[in-house]
Write a protein that holds these residues in place. Sequence first.
Motif, PDB file in Angstrom:
ATOM      1  N   LEU A   3     -10.726  59.706   1.825  1.00 33.11           N
ATOM      2  CA  LEU A   3     -11.176  61.090   1.880  1.00 33.11           C
ATOM      3  C   LEU A   3     -12.114  61.282   3.060  1.00 33.11           C
ATOM      4  O   LEU A   3     -12.872  60.393   3.428  1.00 33.11           O
ATOM      5  N   SER A   4     -12.046  62.474   3.655  1.00 33.73           N
ATOM      6  CA  SER A   4     -12.971  62.806   4.728  1.00 33.73           C
ATOM      7  C   SER A   4     -14.326  63.166   4.126  1.00 33.73           C
ATOM      8  O   SER A   4     -14.503  63.171   2.906  1.00 33.73           O
ATOM      9  N   ARG A   5     -15.282  63.489   4.981  1.00 30.05           N
ATOM     10  CA  ARG A   5     -16.627  63.798   4.517  1.00 30.05           C
ATOM     11  C   ARG A   5     -16.637  65.011   3.587  1.00 30.05           C
ATOM     12  O   ARG A   5     -17.417  65.077   2.652  1.00 30.05           O
ATOM     13  N   ASP A   6     -15.743  65.958   3.826  1.00 33.99           N
ATOM     14  CA  ASP A   6     -15.694  67.135   2.962  1.00 33.99           C
ATOM     15  C   ASP A   6     -14.682  66.966   1.827  1.00 33.99           C
ATOM     16  O   ASP A   6     -14.220  67.932   1.250  1.00 33.99           O
ATOM     17  N   ARG A   7     -14.330  65.697   1.519  1.00 33.96           N
ATOM     18  CA  ARG A   7     -13.530  65.291   0.363  1.00 33.96           C
ATOM     19  C   ARG A   7     -12.062  65.705   0.453  1.00 33.96           C
ATOM     20  O   ARG A   7     -11.388  65.809  -0.556  1.00 33.96           O
ATOM     21  N   HIS A   8     -11.534  65.945   1.658  1.00 32.81           N
ATOM     22  CA  HIS A   8     -10.107  66.224   1.830  1.00 32.81           C
ATOM     23  C   HIS A   8      -9.382  64.919   2.108  1.00 32.81           C
ATOM     24  O   HIS A   8      -9.909  64.050   2.800  1.00 32.81           O
ATOM     25  N   PRO A   9      -8.164  64.763   1.597  1.00 26.34           N
ATOM     26  CA  PRO A   9      -7.415  63.538   1.881  1.00 26.34           C
ATOM     27  C   PRO A   9      -7.123  63.406   3.375  1.00 26.34           C
ATOM     28  O   PRO A   9      -6.844  64.383   4.051  1.00 26.34           O
ATOM     29  N   VAL A  10      -7.177  62.195   3.856  1.00 28.56           N
ATOM     30  CA  VAL A  10      -6.914  61.917   5.267  1.00 28.56           C
ATOM     31  C   VAL A  10      -5.583  61.191   5.353  1.00 28.56           C
ATOM     32  O   VAL A  10      -5.366  60.196   4.665  1.00 28.56           O
ATOM     33  N   ALA A  11      -4.693  61.679   6.220  1.00 29.97           N
ATOM     34  CA  ALA A  11      -3.361  61.102   6.338  1.00 29.97           C
ATOM     35  C   ALA A  11      -3.392  59.713   6.968  1.00 29.97           C
ATOM     36  O   ALA A  11      -2.610  58.854   6.626  1.00 29.97           O
ATOM     37  N   ASP A  12      -4.286  59.495   7.916  1.00 28.10           N
ATOM     38  CA  ASP A  12      -4.358  58.213   8.619  1.00 28.10           C
ATOM     39  C   ASP A  12      -5.652  57.509   8.244  1.00 28.10           C
ATOM     40  O   ASP A  12      -6.721  57.883   8.694  1.00 28.10           O
ATOM     41  N   PRO A  13      -5.591  56.481   7.400  1.00 30.82           N
ATOM     42  CA  PRO A  13      -6.823  55.817   6.970  1.00 30.82           C
ATOM     43  C   PRO A  13      -7.503  55.010   8.066  1.00 30.82           C
ATOM     44  O   PRO A  13      -8.639  54.607   7.919  1.00 30.82           O
ATOM     45  N   ARG A  23     -18.711  66.733  16.015  1.00 31.39           N
ATOM     46  CA  ARG A  23     -19.814  65.759  16.025  1.00 31.39           C
ATOM     47  C   ARG A  23     -19.334  64.379  15.612  1.00 31.39           C
ATOM     48  O   ARG A  23     -19.735  63.380  16.186  1.00 31.39           O
ATOM     49  N   GLU A  24     -18.476  64.315  14.596  1.00 27.79           N
ATOM     50  CA  GLU A  24     -17.970  63.033  14.131  1.00 27.79           C
ATOM     51  C   GLU A  24     -17.080  62.374  15.176  1.00 27.79           C
ATOM     52  O   GLU A  24     -17.158  61.172  15.381  1.00 27.79           O
ATOM     53  N   ARG A  25     -16.269  63.160  15.846  1.00 29.01           N
ATOM     54  CA  ARG A  25     -15.421  62.597  16.897  1.00 29.01           C
ATOM     55  C   ARG A  25     -16.268  62.081  18.054  1.00 29.01           C
ATOM     56  O   ARG A  25     -16.002  61.019  18.606  1.00 29.01           O
ATOM     57  N   ARG A  26     -17.286  62.844  18.434  1.00 30.90           N
ATOM     58  CA  ARG A  26     -18.170  62.413  19.516  1.00 30.90           C
ATOM     59  C   ARG A  26     -18.912  61.141  19.128  1.00 30.90           C
ATOM     60  O   ARG A  26     -19.033  60.210  19.919  1.00 30.90           O
ATOM     61  N   THR A  27     -19.395  61.086  17.890  1.00 31.77           N
ATOM     62  CA  THR A  27     -20.095  59.896  17.418  1.00 31.77           C
ATOM     63  C   THR A  27     -19.159  58.698  17.392  1.00 31.77           C
ATOM     64  O   THR A  27     -19.542  57.597  17.796  1.00 31.77           O
ATOM     65  N   PHE A  28     -17.940  58.904  16.920  1.00 33.23           N
ATOM     66  CA  PHE A  28     -16.947  57.832  16.915  1.00 33.23           C
ATOM     67  C   PHE A  28     -16.693  57.327  18.330  1.00 33.23           C
ATOM     68  O   PHE A  28     -16.698  56.120  18.587  1.00 33.23           O
ATOM     69  N   PHE A  29     -16.493  58.247  19.263  1.00 32.19           N
ATOM     70  CA  PHE A  29     -16.207  57.865  20.639  1.00 32.19           C
ATOM     71  C   PHE A  29     -17.392  57.139  21.279  1.00 32.19           C
ATOM     72  O   PHE A  29     -17.234  56.071  21.864  1.00 32.19           O
ATOM     73  N   VAL A  30     -18.574  57.710  21.157  1.00 28.63           N
ATOM     74  CA  VAL A  30     -19.754  57.098  21.767  1.00 28.63           C
ATOM     75  C   VAL A  30     -20.035  55.736  21.137  1.00 28.63           C
ATOM     76  O   VAL A  30     -20.336  54.760  21.835  1.00 28.63           O
ATOM     77  N   GLY A  31     -19.937  55.650  19.818  1.00 27.87           N
ATOM     78  CA  GLY A  31     -20.185  54.380  19.139  1.00 27.87           C
ATOM     79  C   GLY A  31     -19.184  53.309  19.531  1.00 27.87           C
ATOM     80  O   GLY A  31     -19.553  52.157  19.783  1.00 27.87           O
ATOM     81  N   THR A  32     -17.920  53.685  19.596  1.00 26.02           N
ATOM     82  CA  THR A  32     -16.880  52.716  19.947  1.00 26.02           C
ATOM     83  C   THR A  32     -17.040  52.232  21.383  1.00 26.02           C
ATOM     84  O   THR A  32     -16.952  51.033  21.658  1.00 26.02           O
ATOM     85  N   THR A  33     -17.284  53.151  22.311  1.00 27.72           N
ATOM     86  CA  THR A  33     -17.452  52.727  23.701  1.00 27.72           C
ATOM     87  C   THR A  33     -18.766  51.974  23.901  1.00 27.72           C
ATOM     88  O   THR A  33     -18.828  51.057  24.733  1.00 27.72           O
TER      89      THR A  33
END
Length: 173
Positions: A3-13, A23-33
Amino acid sequence: MVLSRDRHPVADPHLPVLAGDERERRTFFVGTTAIAAGAGAVLATVYSLLRIPEASTNGWGVGSYMFNLPGITDATWYEGWVFFFAVTVSFFLLGFWIATIYKRFGPTMVTTVLSAIGLVLIGAVALITWQRWWGDVGAWLATQTPLTFGLWLLVLCVVLAGSSYLTLRRATP
């Protein structure tokens, strides 16, 4: 089920963060790089340090080269460090860039983009051969130091990171 943060099912785990907001995408990108840059710094440091015992033992006693690479580590320690760092991070960002294209557009676009890059490289080789520029290309390559080569790779890293982020912004799970 993921589930995503707002409790919706996510197709790609594998990338549940992509279901969230910008914000989450930016955090994911910055954290990963940032993790990739940190790993690159650690690997560059390890390679730079391990060249010392390798050089003092004449290639671990058998004349081999693994860390003390002629032409790369002959100069100052920081030139070799920048080179190893840039190579590590550029390989990561190349893979990350391909993964974001796959996530955003699918395998057909990955094949198309990589084929287009291959065609551009073949065209460049054909042009250089046709114009007989190989001597000039070789002379330019010979003037590059590990530091300048590493800096060229870091420019490529900036391009790959920027295009990865722009592609990731529009990816859907």
